[in-house]
Write an enzyme that holds these catalytic residues in place. Structure first.
Site, mmCIF file in Angstrom:
data_model
loop_
_atom_site.group_PDB
_atom_site.id
_atom_site.type_symbol
_atom_site.label_atom_id
_atom_site.label_comp_id
_atom_site.label_asym_id
_atom_site.label_seq_id
_atom_site.Cartn_x
_atom_site.Cartn_y
_atom_site.Cartn_z
ATOM 1 N N VAL A 194 0.577 -1.302 0.137
ATOM 2 C CA VAL A 194 -0.003 -0.002 0.232
ATOM 3 C C VAL A 194 1.115 1.127 0.125
ATOM 4 O O VAL A 194 0.894 2.594 -0.249
ATOM 5 C CB VAL A 194 -0.599 0.226 1.500
ATOM 6 C CG1 VAL A 194 -1.724 -0.525 1.687
ATOM 7 C CG2 VAL A 194 -0.173 -0.336 2.557
ATOM 8 N N ASN B 229 -7.166 -2.734 5.681
ATOM 9 C CA ASN B 229 -6.856 -3.173 6.794
ATOM 10 C C ASN B 229 -5.251 -2.813 6.970
ATOM 11 O O ASN B 229 -4.995 -3.186 8.637
ATOM 12 C CB ASN B 229 -7.483 -4.626 6.871
ATOM 13 C CG ASN B 229 -6.800 -5.673 7.866
ATOM 14 O OD1 ASN B 229 -7.327 -6.082 8.629
ATOM 15 N ND2 ASN B 229 -5.651 -6.063 7.203
ATOM 16 N N SER C 137 -7.993 1.606 15.835
ATOM 17 C CA SER C 137 -7.808 0.782 16.740
ATOM 18 C C SER C 137 -8.676 1.731 18.190
ATOM 19 O O SER C 137 -8.195 2.910 18.152
ATOM 20 C CB SER C 137 -6.114 0.420 16.803
ATOM 21 O OG SER C 137 -5.843 0.198 17.997
ATOM 22 N N TYR D 37 2.378 4.423 15.947
ATOM 23 C CA TYR D 37 1.031 2.804 15.507
ATOM 24 C C TYR D 37 -0.009 4.651 16.045
ATOM 25 O O TYR D 37 -1.035 4.823 15.506
ATOM 26 C CB TYR D 37 0.932 2.647 16.809
ATOM 27 C CG TYR D 37 -0.142 1.647 16.252
ATOM 28 C CD1 TYR D 37 0.211 0.763 15.668
ATOM 29 C CD2 TYR D 37 -0.930 1.308 16.928
ATOM 30 C CE1 TYR D 37 -1.093 -0.328 15.048
ATOM 31 C CE2 TYR D 37 -2.077 0.383 17.119
ATOM 32 C CZ TYR D 37 -2.148 -0.313 15.625
ATOM 33 O OH TYR D 37 -2.570 -1.244 15.417
ATOM 34 N N ALA D 38 0.389 5.214 16.877
ATOM 35 C CA ALA D 38 -1.398 5.781 17.679
ATOM 36 C C ALA D 38 -1.204 6.835 16.560
ATOM 37 O O ALA D 38 -2.336 7.016 16.425
ATOM 38 C CB ALA D 38 -1.102 6.246 19.557
ATOM 39 N N ALA D 39 -0.606 7.798 16.341
ATOM 40 C CA ALA D 39 -0.736 8.660 16.090
ATOM 41 C C ALA D 39 -1.214 8.302 14.313
ATOM 42 O O ALA D 39 -2.134 9.160 14.265
ATOM 43 C CB ALA D 39 0.553 9.031 15.103
ATOM 44 N N LYS E 116 -3.395 5.611 14.317
ATOM 45 C CA LYS E 116 -4.768 5.403 14.247
ATOM 46 C C LYS E 116 -5.534 6.343 14.371
ATOM 47 O O LYS E 116 -6.342 6.497 14.499
ATOM 48 C CB LYS E 116 -4.487 4.277 15.199
ATOM 49 C CG LYS E 116 -3.712 2.371 15.046
ATOM 50 C CD LYS E 116 -4.380 2.061 13.760
ATOM 51 C CE LYS E 116 -3.550 1.093 13.458
ATOM 52 N NZ LYS E 116 -5.104 0.417 11.715
ATOM 53 N N ILE F 232 -6.927 -7.948 19.179
ATOM 54 C CA ILE F 232 -7.148 -9.555 19.225
ATOM 55 C C ILE F 232 -6.372 -10.638 18.825
ATOM 56 O O ILE F 232 -4.402 -9.394 18.208
ATOM 57 C CB ILE F 232 -7.679 -9.288 17.219
ATOM 58 C CG1 ILE F 232 -8.401 -7.629 17.143
ATOM 59 C CG2 ILE F 232 -8.606 -10.008 16.636
ATOM 60 C CD1 ILE F 232 -10.153 -7.716 18.752
HETATM 61 P P1 NAD Z 1 -1.018 -8.599 11.420
HETATM 62 O O1 NAD Z 1 0.081 -8.197 11.146
HETATM 63 O O2 NAD Z 1 -1.560 -10.045 11.650
HETATM 64 O O3 NAD Z 1 -1.840 -9.025 10.095
HETATM 65 C C1 NAD Z 1 -0.914 -7.282 8.646
HETATM 66 C C2 NAD Z 1 -1.245 -7.986 7.184
HETATM 67 O O4 NAD Z 1 -0.835 -6.208 6.753
HETATM 68 C C3 NAD Z 1 -0.436 -8.796 6.885
HETATM 69 O O5 NAD Z 1 -0.731 -9.533 5.767
HETATM 70 C C4 NAD Z 1 0.659 -7.568 5.932
HETATM 71 O O6 NAD Z 1 1.765 -8.521 4.643
HETATM 72 C C5 NAD Z 1 -0.093 -7.037 5.768
HETATM 73 N N1 NAD Z 1 0.699 -5.309 5.649
HETATM 74 C C6 NAD Z 1 1.400 -5.280 5.945
HETATM 75 N N2 NAD Z 1 2.423 -3.576 5.507
HETATM 76 C C7 NAD Z 1 1.898 -4.034 4.309
HETATM 77 C C8 NAD Z 1 1.591 -3.166 3.184
HETATM 78 N N3 NAD Z 1 3.001 -2.569 3.293
HETATM 79 N N4 NAD Z 1 1.097 -3.210 2.432
HETATM 80 C C9 NAD Z 1 0.045 -4.321 1.929
HETATM 81 N N5 NAD Z 1 -0.027 -5.122 3.466
HETATM 82 C C10 NAD Z 1 0.553 -4.486 4.662
HETATM 83 O O7 NAD Z 1 -2.202 -7.475 11.954
HETATM 84 P P2 NAD Z 1 -4.002 -7.637 12.366
HETATM 85 O O8 NAD Z 1 -3.629 -7.842 13.849
HETATM 86 O O9 NAD Z 1 -4.709 -8.801 11.084
HETATM 87 O O10 NAD Z 1 -4.166 -6.073 11.886
HETATM 88 C C11 NAD Z 1 -5.011 -6.072 10.757
HETATM 89 C C12 NAD Z 1 -5.234 -4.184 11.404
HETATM 90 O O11 NAD Z 1 -5.777 -4.264 12.434
HETATM 91 C C13 NAD Z 1 -3.607 -3.248 11.358
HETATM 92 O O12 NAD Z 1 -4.488 -2.428 10.732
HETATM 93 C C14 NAD Z 1 -3.855 -3.159 12.784
HETATM 94 O O13 NAD Z 1 -3.295 -2.150 13.065
HETATM 95 C C15 NAD Z 1 -5.005 -3.114 12.914
HETATM 96 N N6 NAD Z 1 -5.230 -3.530 13.990
HETATM 97 C C16 NAD Z 1 -5.098 -4.788 15.101
HETATM 98 C C17 NAD Z 1 -5.994 -4.966 16.065
HETATM 99 C C18 NAD Z 1 -5.318 -6.316 16.177
HETATM 100 O O14 NAD Z 1 -5.238 -6.410 18.334
HETATM 101 N N7 NAD Z 1 -4.731 -7.066 16.491
HETATM 102 C C19 NAD Z 1 -5.931 -4.183 17.212
HETATM 103 C C20 NAD Z 1 -6.545 -2.642 16.483
HETATM 104 C C21 NAD Z 1 -6.917 -2.905 15.179
#
Ligand code: NAD
Length: 249
Positions: free
Chosen positions: A66, A92, A144, A157-159, A161, A190
């Site tokens: 992305v 995502n 988040s 990260y906070a900035a 989100k 999660i």
């Molecule tokens: P994860 O690390 O398990 O999966 C993230 C996916 O994004 C991976 O498959 C990775 O390869 C892909 N990715 C990373 N950089 C990328 C890029 N430059 N271009 C395209 N794809 C890319 O993360 P997750 O826990 O499933 O989180 C998904 C989203 O939800 C994120 O934005 C995260 O910040 C947000 N989130 C997660 C949680 C949590 O507790 N897991 C909580 C709040 C928010």
């Protein structure tokens, strides 16, 4: 039998090779969507596409970082050319590179801003015009609870989100009148590979703070994305919905 909620909708999900993104791809597939899987590694993309297809869905994958705008533009053009429209974008893809304010490097700061904030901007800007021309579309942004309350060691990260909430509020004003809804989801903690990287003791402490005494499952976030992407959410625009088991109560 009820009609699947995303029947024939063309849905792009970034970062959908694992975690919440993969769960969302599979949920969308089960709800009748045509799923466009986008992630950084071919093997992960291929596996996610195969899992969507095994559910009977039409699915296609792209290696798409992305942060690379020309790649994003090429993927969007290819999807539009093949399917004629794009109904849903789930922004995502996201990363963490944690450090206290004192220790955070410029590289850590820039990389997280690049993926989590600039990446969301790239994909949304590339697709918004198509949705506006259609007179319909849905953009869903991954925020988040850290984007609502902050978190120790997550300046960068906070900035980002908090930032995607700013995007959400702004784009819902700009695009709402043109038939495009924009909302954000704010998950708590999660159980995905992102969170598995945290120390066990920290995870146990977090679980204890949740008023359901457990962390969330990726499917519990995917369910909300599916609802928000569907016509059942036709009057929800500009919202940030927390899915955290009540951790912030
Ligand atoms: P994860 O690390 O398990 O999966 C993230 C996916 O994004 C991976 O498959 C990775 O390869 C892909 N990715 C990373 N950089 C990328 C890029 N430059 N271009 C395209 N794809 C890319 O993360 P997750 O826990 O499933 O989180 C998904 C989203 O939800 C994120 O934005 C995260 O910040 C947000 N989130 C997660 C949680 C949590 O507790 N897991 C909580 C709040 C928010």
């Amino acid at each position: 039998m009820t009609t699947p909620r995303l029947l024939n909708k063309i849905c792009i999900i970034t970062g959908s090779a694992q975690g919440i993104g993969l769960a969302t791809a599979l949920k969308f597939a089960a709800e009748g969507a045509t799923v466009i899987v986008c992630d950084v590694k071919q093997a992960g993309v291929d596996e996610a596409v195969a899992q969507c297809q095994a559910l009977g869905a039409t699915a296609e994958g792209f290696v798409m970082d992305v942060t690379q705008r020309p790649v994003v533009d090429a993927v969007v053009a290819s999807v539009k050319a093949k399917y004629g429209r794009i109904d849903v974008l789930v922004n995502n893809a996201g990363i963490t590179q944690d450090s206290s304010l004192k220790k955070m490097t410029i590289e850590q700061f820039d990389r997280v801003i690049d993926v989590n904030l600039r990446g969301v901007f790239h994909c949304s800007q590339a697709i918004a015009d198509i949705m506006v021309a259609q007179g319909s579309g849905v953009i869903l942004n991954a925020s988040s609870i850290v984007g609502l309350y902050g978190n120790f060691g997550q300046t960068n990260y906070a900035a980002t989100k908090f930032g995607v909430i700013g995007f959400t509020k702004t784009w819902s004003r700009e695009l709402g009148p043109k038939g495009v809804r924009v909302n954000a989801v704010a998950p708590g903690f999660i159980t995905t590979p992102m969170v598995a990287a945290m120390p066990e003791k920290v995870l146990a402490d977090l679980s204890a703070k949740v008023h359901m005494r457990r962390l969330g499952k990726p499917e519990e976030i995917a369910n909300l994305y599916a609802f928000l992407a569907s016509d059942e959410a036709s009057y929800i625009n500009g919202e940030v919905i927390e899915v955290s088991g009540g951790i912030s109560l």
